[in-house]
Write an enzyme that holds these catalytic residues in place. Structure first.
Site, PDB file in Angstrom:
ATOM      1  N   LEU A 282       0.828  -1.200   0.000  1.00  0.00           N
ATOM      2  CA  LEU A 282       0.000   0.000   0.000  1.00  0.00           C
ATOM      3  C   LEU A 282       0.865   1.253   0.000  1.00  0.00           C
ATOM      4  CD1 LEU A 282      -2.485  -1.228   2.741  1.00  0.00           C
ATOM      5  CD2 LEU A 282      -2.566  -1.625   0.273  1.00  0.00           C
ATOM      6  N   ASP A 386      -2.682  -1.627  11.326  1.00  0.00           N
ATOM      7  CA  ASP A 386      -1.588  -2.572  11.112  1.00  0.00           C
ATOM      8  C   ASP A 386      -0.301  -2.130  11.824  1.00  0.00           C
ATOM      9  OD1 ASP A 386      -0.389  -4.813  10.086  1.00  0.00           O
ATOM     10  OD2 ASP A 386      -0.447  -4.174   7.992  1.00  0.00           O
ATOM     11  N   GLU A 389       5.233  -2.812  15.532  1.00  0.00           N
ATOM     12  CA  GLU A 389       6.318  -3.586  16.137  1.00  0.00           C
ATOM     13  C   GLU A 389       7.705  -3.035  15.822  1.00  0.00           C
ATOM     14  OE1 GLU A 389       3.071  -6.286  14.360  1.00  0.00           O
ATOM     15  OE2 GLU A 389       4.365  -4.645  13.656  1.00  0.00           O
ATOM     16  N   ASP A 453       0.088 -12.421   9.631  1.00  0.00           N
ATOM     17  CA  ASP A 453       0.347 -12.802   8.242  1.00  0.00           C
ATOM     18  C   ASP A 453       0.714 -14.272   8.101  1.00  0.00           C
ATOM     19  OD1 ASP A 453      -0.042 -10.111   7.850  1.00  0.00           O
ATOM     20  OD2 ASP A 453       2.082  -9.640   7.591  1.00  0.00           O
TER      21      ASP A 453
END
Length: 663
Positions: A282, A386, A389, A453
């Site tokens: 994206l 999203d 981390e 994922d």
């Protein structure tokens, strides 16, 4: 026995709720302190962490000052102090320069242990070490994965997770939470000791006890924060994930025409795309792309009038080639490096800045400017929140905090920013964002997890089965709602989805509180649910099963809010006196009345199922009753092993579910 320290022979014991939780004995120190020398490197959200502790000092003697305080010492003097009260054990080193603590809690032979946040490989943690550090789980977690084939993509291990949490529960129905965000390790390799290592000179442990695991989980969920019940729209059908620009809406009509129960459409490419060697990613500039989605607000309103919500995507990073990056610079909203410049991070062929959520003005800006005005104000009903981390160890933060301690806190701060935006529009409990990253406290702000994922396969540590372990482990530490990318996400090195995997994933996803598909990182190379009439029909049928379960899921949401129980539960949660259930991680209770055993192995048409309790379970697809115990059950496509309690209040609802597969 009253709570507190009690000297006995050559040592002492700490009692809590009538149980020994910590002991010091000759040759078995309760605390070891040392001086650390860490080395940490990050590559694409994967971390290499090493430490070379020195000057280690182990408790050999002790002085019980009273039932609330103990001083530990060795031949050279005092090394640590323990203070206990109201279920909290504070430990601090008394050695100048020591910044490592290792505390050994008492364990009994055969005691099972769970926790560690969201774990993907193992539900029961016995016999292994689990570092607590939020990161990418990695691609290639399989123990024998060929490293050469994964060049350019960091591999993970059995313990790598987006959502670690230093909390563990034991089959004595005790729980221990390490109230520190610093790097820590839960070590269960010694069957007689639950060891917690912390990179700090002081740490507090919170202790909990109950007569049952359900009560213990309820206590923990109250401590970490309970999520609001999911809204009716979110549980009343499936969300179709498509990233095909305006063509996504025409493709959605094919799902509707096939008879799918549709709750929403999720277009993560709403802000544009960027093609990389990893796949279709994206454009990280969180403004709607007029080129890909002309008149998006109008289309969102049109869909909502038909009972279909529109969901989007955001993360806490801004690409340096986007317009919002310049706004962020003007507002001084980014994490800095040691020189005071914006700290830039490589995300795989593009570069981004990290938003500094230790700064109040930054939290307010992103919640309002992006999540509020760009998304909620045009009718977006939910989004994938999203990442979270990637805070590197060299970061310099606005509040001056240690980046090694802030790293794990960052996902909870990110969750708080999203919740703030939703609350600012009066949408709490109505708009739903879902996250993969987390740490202690994220539960109070994040309404829904997704399992990250997964690879598009049946592999033991990377594939479809990890979704179950993730939901069960996360649920034990206060996350009531979890789901996954239906169909999987990661497709690399020629590994692509099979029709069998797609169908098995649908069967599993129907029995999660939120059902959502994903096109994956390489959509053009992989099967999609509208690639064939067979797959489209499969998705439609299982979306109807999911939708028919809405009254039961609403009941489970009410339980989650009142009791803190997760929707998907380990079998032992309601059957604590059956040790054979303690390690079961390939099946789950959907609430108390339904047992689901998804098929998570390739080319399998039957599987073993362990039915708990003392009364029969009814097979959902045949209506046959099975006595408690172990059974080998047929499991062809479209008939995964699912059972329910015949005496359930929802028995009639369950009995009618097979009809959803045919109409």
């Amino acid at each position: 026995m009253e709570d507190g320290f009690l000297a006995c022979g050559d040592g002492f014991s700490l009692y809590f709720a009538g149980r020994i939780v910590l002991q010091q004995r000759s040759g078995c120190p309760a605390v070891v302190t040392s001086r650390g020398d860490p080395e940490i490197a990050m590559h694409l959200g994967n971390f290499s962490i090493a430490d070379s502790p020195s000057d280690s000092r182990a408790a050999a003697g002790f002085d019980v000052v009273d039932d609330r305080r103990v001083v530990l010492h060795d031949a050279h003097g005092a090394i640590a102090e323990l203070e206990f009260g109201a279920g909290r054990l504070a430990v601090r080193t008394l050695v100048a320069g020591h910044d490592r603590l290792a505390v050994s809690f008492h364990a009994e032979p055969g005691e099972a242990v769970w926790g560690g946040g969201e774990q993907f490989s193992y539900l029961a943690l016995n016999g292994r070490r689990f570092p607590m550090w939020t990161s990418e789980p990695g691609v290639g977690r399989e123990p024998n994965a060929p490293q050469a084939a994964l060049t350019g993509h960091a591999t993970g291990d059995y313990w790598t997770t987006n959502f670690p949490q230093p909390t563990f529960l034991t089959s004595r129905w005790l729980a221990c939470h390490c109230a520190a965000s610093a790097y820590s390790v839960l070590d269960f390799t010694d069957p007689l000791s639950h060891r917690v290592e912390v990179w700090s000179d002081t740490v507090t442990f919170e202790l909990y006890a109950d007569q049952s695991p359900a009560g213990l989980v309820g206590q923990l969920s109250a401590r970490f924060g309970r999520q609001p019940p999911l809204p009716d729209w979110a549980i009343g059908g499936a969300v179709v994930g498509l990233k095909d620009g305006a063509s996504s809406f025409a493709r959605l009509e094919r799902f509707i025409a096939a008879g799918a129960a549709i709750a929403g459409i999720w277009c993560e490419d709403w802000a544009g795309i960027r093609e990389t060697s990893f796949g279709r990613r994206l454009f990280w500039d969180w403004r709607r792309s007029e080129q890909r989605y002309p008149d998006l607000p109008g289309k969102i309103a049109e869909l909502k009038a038909r009972g279909i919500r529109f969901l989007a995507y955001a993360n806490p990073y801004l690409a340096i080639d986007g317009l919002l990056y310049e706004e962020g610079l003007d507002g001084d909203h980014y994490v800095k490096d040691a020189r005071g410049s914006v700290l830039l991070t490589d995300f795989g062929e593009f570069t981004c800045a990290t938003l500094d959520f230790t700064r109040e003005a930054t939290c307010a800006w992103f919640a309002e400017r992006v999540l509020g005005k760009e998304m909620l104000d045009i009718g977006v009903a939910g989004w994938m929140a999203d990442f979270g981390e990637y805070l590197p160890p060299e970061a310099r933060l606005a509040d001056g905090s240690d980046p090694l301690a802030a790293h794990n806190r960052y996902p909870a701060l990110w969750a708080q920013v999203n919740a703030r935006a939703v609350a600012s529009r009066g949408q709490t409990g109505e708009a739903v964002f879902f996250m993969r990253s987390g740490f202690t406290g994220a539960q109070a702000h994040c309404p829904l997890l997704w399992a990250g994922d997964q690879s598009v396969d049946f592999s033991r540590h990377d594939g479809i089965g990890t979704v179950i372990t993730a939901a069960l482990s996360a649920g034990l530490v206060g996350n009531a709602y979890s789901h996954s990318d239906c169909g999987g996400y990661t497709s690399l090195h020629g590994k692509v989805r099979s029709a069998q995997l797609m169908r098995r994933w649908c069967e599993m996803a129907a029995f999660a509180p939120f059902m959502r598909s994903h096109e994956g990182n390489r959509p053009d190379e992989n099967l999609q649910y509208d690639s064939s009439a067979e797959l489209l029909d499969c998705f439609a049928r299982w979306s109807r099963v999911h939708a028919r379960l809405a009254p039961y899921v609403r009941h489970l949401c009410t339980e989650a809010a009142a009791l803190g129980l997760p929707v998907q539960r380990p079998l032992f949660l309601h059957y604590p006196d059956e040790p054979a259930l303690w390690t079961v991680q390939d099946a789950f209770l959907y609430g108390a009345d339904m047992l689901v055993a998804p098929v998570i192995e390739e080319n399998v048409t039957e599987r073993d199922v362990l039915l708990p309790g003392g009364t029969p379970w009814r097979h959902l697809w045949t209506g046959a009753d099975y006595p408690p115990g172990r059974h080998t059950v047929t499991a062809p496509l479209d008939a995964p092993p699912v059972f329910y309690r015949p005496d359930s209040t929802f028995a009639a609802l369950f009995a009618a579910l097979p009809e959803a597969l045919t109409r």
